[in-house]
Write a protein that holds these residues in place. Structure first.
Motif, PDB file in Angstrom:
ATOM      1  N   ILE A 154      37.490  26.044  85.018  1.00  0.00           N
ATOM      2  CA  ILE A 154      38.619  26.164  84.094  1.00  0.00           C
ATOM      3  C   ILE A 154      38.862  24.832  83.393  1.00  0.00           C
ATOM      4  O   ILE A 154      39.119  24.772  82.178  1.00  0.00           O
ATOM      5  CB  ILE A 154      39.888  26.628  84.849  1.00  0.00           C
ATOM      6  N   GLY A 155      38.798  23.725  84.158  1.00  0.00           N
ATOM      7  CA  GLY A 155      38.961  22.396  83.563  1.00  0.00           C
ATOM      8  C   GLY A 155      37.910  22.111  82.515  1.00  0.00           C
ATOM      9  O   GLY A 155      38.209  21.552  81.438  1.00  0.00           O
ATOM     10  N   ILE A 156      36.672  22.528  82.802  1.00  0.00           N
ATOM     11  CA  ILE A 156      35.589  22.323  81.826  1.00  0.00           C
ATOM     12  C   ILE A 156      35.836  23.159  80.575  1.00  0.00           C
ATOM     13  O   ILE A 156      35.571  22.727  79.453  1.00  0.00           O
ATOM     14  CB  ILE A 156      34.239  22.690  82.468  1.00  0.00           C
TER      15      ILE A 156
ATOM     16  N   PHE B 266      30.575  13.327  77.252  1.00  0.00           N
ATOM     17  CA  PHE B 266      30.972  13.832  78.573  1.00  0.00           C
ATOM     18  C   PHE B 266      30.302  15.160  78.887  1.00  0.00           C
ATOM     19  O   PHE B 266      29.779  15.369  79.979  1.00  0.00           O
ATOM     20  CB  PHE B 266      32.497  13.992  78.631  1.00  0.00           C
ATOM     21  N   LEU B 267      30.330  16.085  77.921  1.00  0.00           N
ATOM     22  CA  LEU B 267      29.729  17.402  78.161  1.00  0.00           C
ATOM     23  C   LEU B 267      28.220  17.299  78.336  1.00  0.00           C
ATOM     24  O   LEU B 267      27.617  18.052  79.104  1.00  0.00           O
ATOM     25  CB  LEU B 267      30.069  18.339  77.001  1.00  0.00           C
ATOM     26  N   THR B 268      27.589  16.349  77.642  1.00  0.00           N
ATOM     27  CA  THR B 268      26.148  16.147  77.818  1.00  0.00           C
ATOM     28  C   THR B 268      25.830  15.684  79.232  1.00  0.00           C
ATOM     29  O   THR B 268      24.902  16.193  79.880  1.00  0.00           O
ATOM     30  CB  THR B 268      25.634  15.114  76.805  1.00  0.00           C
TER      31      THR B 268
ATOM     32  N   ALA C 284      36.504   9.966  67.188  1.00  0.00           N
ATOM     33  CA  ALA C 284      36.470   9.287  68.488  1.00  0.00           C
ATOM     34  C   ALA C 284      36.530  10.283  69.638  1.00  0.00           C
ATOM     35  O   ALA C 284      35.737  10.217  70.589  1.00  0.00           O
ATOM     36  CB  ALA C 284      37.618   8.281  68.584  1.00  0.00           C
ATOM     37  N   LEU C 285      37.491  11.219  69.572  1.00  0.00           N
ATOM     38  CA  LEU C 285      37.627  12.222  70.635  1.00  0.00           C
ATOM     39  C   LEU C 285      36.390  13.110  70.698  1.00  0.00           C
ATOM     40  O   LEU C 285      35.898  13.427  71.785  1.00  0.00           O
ATOM     41  CB  LEU C 285      38.875  13.066  70.398  1.00  0.00           C
ATOM     42  N   GLY C 286      35.874  13.511  69.534  1.00  0.00           N
ATOM     43  CA  GLY C 286      34.676  14.350  69.519  1.00  0.00           C
ATOM     44  C   GLY C 286      33.480  13.644  70.122  1.00  0.00           C
ATOM     45  O   GLY C 286      32.704  14.240  70.862  1.00  0.00           O
ATOM     46  N   TRP C 287      33.326  12.342  69.792  1.00  0.00           N
ATOM     47  CA  TRP C 287      32.199  11.575  70.354  1.00  0.00           C
ATOM     48  C   TRP C 287      32.323  11.477  71.871  1.00  0.00           C
ATOM     49  O   TRP C 287      31.347  11.658  72.605  1.00  0.00           O
ATOM     50  CB  TRP C 287      32.186  10.182  69.738  1.00  0.00           C
ATOM     51  N   LEU C 288      33.548  11.194  72.359  1.00  0.00           N
ATOM     52  CA  LEU C 288      33.763  11.047  73.799  1.00  0.00           C
ATOM     53  C   LEU C 288      33.478  12.346  74.547  1.00  0.00           C
ATOM     54  O   LEU C 288      32.771  12.360  75.560  1.00  0.00           O
ATOM     55  CB  LEU C 288      35.204  10.600  74.057  1.00  0.00           C
ATOM     56  N   LEU C 289      34.014  13.460  74.037  1.00  0.00           N
ATOM     57  CA  LEU C 289      33.797  14.750  74.697  1.00  0.00           C
ATOM     58  C   LEU C 289      32.345  15.185  74.599  1.00  0.00           C
ATOM     59  O   LEU C 289      31.815  15.818  75.521  1.00  0.00           O
ATOM     60  CB  LEU C 289      34.712  15.809  74.075  1.00  0.00           C
TER      61      LEU C 289
ATOM     62  N   ILE D  83      25.568  19.479  86.486  1.00  0.00           N
ATOM     63  CA  ILE D  83      25.901  20.819  86.981  1.00  0.00           C
ATOM     64  C   ILE D  83      25.205  21.158  88.305  1.00  0.00           C
ATOM     65  O   ILE D  83      25.827  21.632  89.250  1.00  0.00           O
ATOM     66  CB  ILE D  83      25.587  21.890  85.908  1.00  0.00           C
ATOM     67  N   PRO D  84      23.878  20.936  88.432  1.00  0.00           N
ATOM     68  CA  PRO D  84      23.222  21.280  89.706  1.00  0.00           C
ATOM     69  C   PRO D  84      23.793  20.528  90.898  1.00  0.00           C
ATOM     70  O   PRO D  84      23.736  21.031  92.029  1.00  0.00           O
ATOM     71  CB  PRO D  84      21.751  20.885  89.460  1.00  0.00           C
ATOM     72  N   ILE D  85      24.341  19.332  90.671  1.00  0.00           N
ATOM     73  CA  ILE D  85      24.902  18.560  91.779  1.00  0.00           C
ATOM     74  C   ILE D  85      26.314  19.044  92.112  1.00  0.00           C
ATOM     75  O   ILE D  85      26.653  19.281  93.280  1.00  0.00           O
ATOM     76  CB  ILE D  85      24.932  17.056  91.416  1.00  0.00           C
TER      77      ILE D  85
END
Length: 294
Positions: free
Chosen positions: A64-66, A91-93, A83-88, A99-101
């Motif tokens: 849900i947080g993701i 982060f998502l990358t 700036a926010l788009g670059w940061l997110l 994810i596997p961890i």
């Protein structure tokens, strides 16, 4: 207010553009309606499987947080927040790599579930099998210890009037829990455990007694088991604290002094009457014999 309206308008326009792009791609690929329908159904099944796997686990809150972060990422693109788009985006990358961890346990459980699933194997049948094994194991141990027990597995007839006389539990069926409930030091040991949909709904329940004259030599638990079996389609297991024996009651009849293996066969016949593994369950030795033992 104008800023909020503009944000909502930009967001709606972004969603509309994405939907239009998706539809245009479908038109270019020249998919047929059955292909599109099958594609959507398969994606829905995958998402349902993922959410059912994550339900009740901490990973669901993380997911849900993701999702919230993903929505913020879309908003940053719509509002051109660099700036926010670059940061997110970074982060998502990184998260995709992690994810596997993060979901190691859930992924392992999911793969195990897929590996154990047969195309025509009913999940409910497997759950009933596990429940039966837990009941049989618990009864075998209780019989050796000469600890009395009365276990009711509800059929199609509701047992709410008897459930209301006991203590509500709503717990998964397990050998350890059944042993704990019927331990003489437990405040719940005096009465019946009622199981519905593979869960212990209530314990210490009061059951009606059978007043048939030919049952006069039976104990309290055995009379209660017969009394309930005469009026419902429930399956009832009784463990005698005096003799350390196991009995099974259903449809007004009782099989006494049965082994753990015979109890398992009787429960399978009662709870899994349909075909299993392509073969009809054969009657057990306990069902064919009648009162051979005193």
């Amino acid at each position: 207010m104008d800023i909020l309206s503009r944000v909502l308008a930009d967001f709606i326009l972004l969603i509309g553009r994405q939907a239009q792009t998706f539809w245009d791609n479908l038109a270019l690929l020249n998919f047929s309606l059955p292909q599109i329908f099958l594609d959507i159904v398969l994606v829905a099944i995958i998402f349902y499987f993922i959410f059912s796997l994550l339900q009740g686990s901490r990973a669901l809150h993380m997911l849900i947080g993701i999702g919230v972060l993903a929505i913020l990422f879309i908003l940053s693109k719509a509002l051109q927040l660099v700036a926010l788009g670059w940061l997110l985006d970074k982060f998502l990358t990184v998260f995709l790599i992690a994810i596997p961890i993060i979901f190691q346990r859930e992924l392992r459980m999911g793969l195990e579930r897929i590996g154990n699933t047969k195309i025509f194997l009913n999940q409910r049948a497997r759950q009933i099998d596990r429940m039966i094994l837990n009941i049989v194991d618990a009864c075998e141990i209780l019989a050796k210890e000469k600890t009395g027990a009365l276990i009711v597995v509800q059929g199609t007839v509701p047992l709410k009037e008897f459930v209301d006389t006991g203590v509500m539990l709503d717990a998964a069926v397990s050998r350890e829990l059944l042993q704990s409930i019927f331990n003489v030091k437990s405040p719940l040991h005096d009465g019946a455990v009622i199981i519905e949909e593979n869960k212990i709904i209530a314990a210490s329940c009061i059951l009606p007694h059978s007043f048939e004259t030919n049952h006069s030599g039976l104990g309290t638990r055995h009379k209660a088991a017969l009394g309930l079996s005469e009026n419902t389609d429930a399956s009832i297991v009784v463990v005698s604290e005096e003799r350390g024996t196991i009995s099974f009651a259903r449809e007004g009849k009782m099989e006494r002094h049965i082994t753990a293996g015979e109890l398992q066969s009787l429960l399978l016949r009662a709870l899994q009457p349909a075909r299993r593994n392509g073969k009809e369950l054969k009657p057990s030795h306990a069902i064919n014999r009648k009162n051979k033992r005193p």
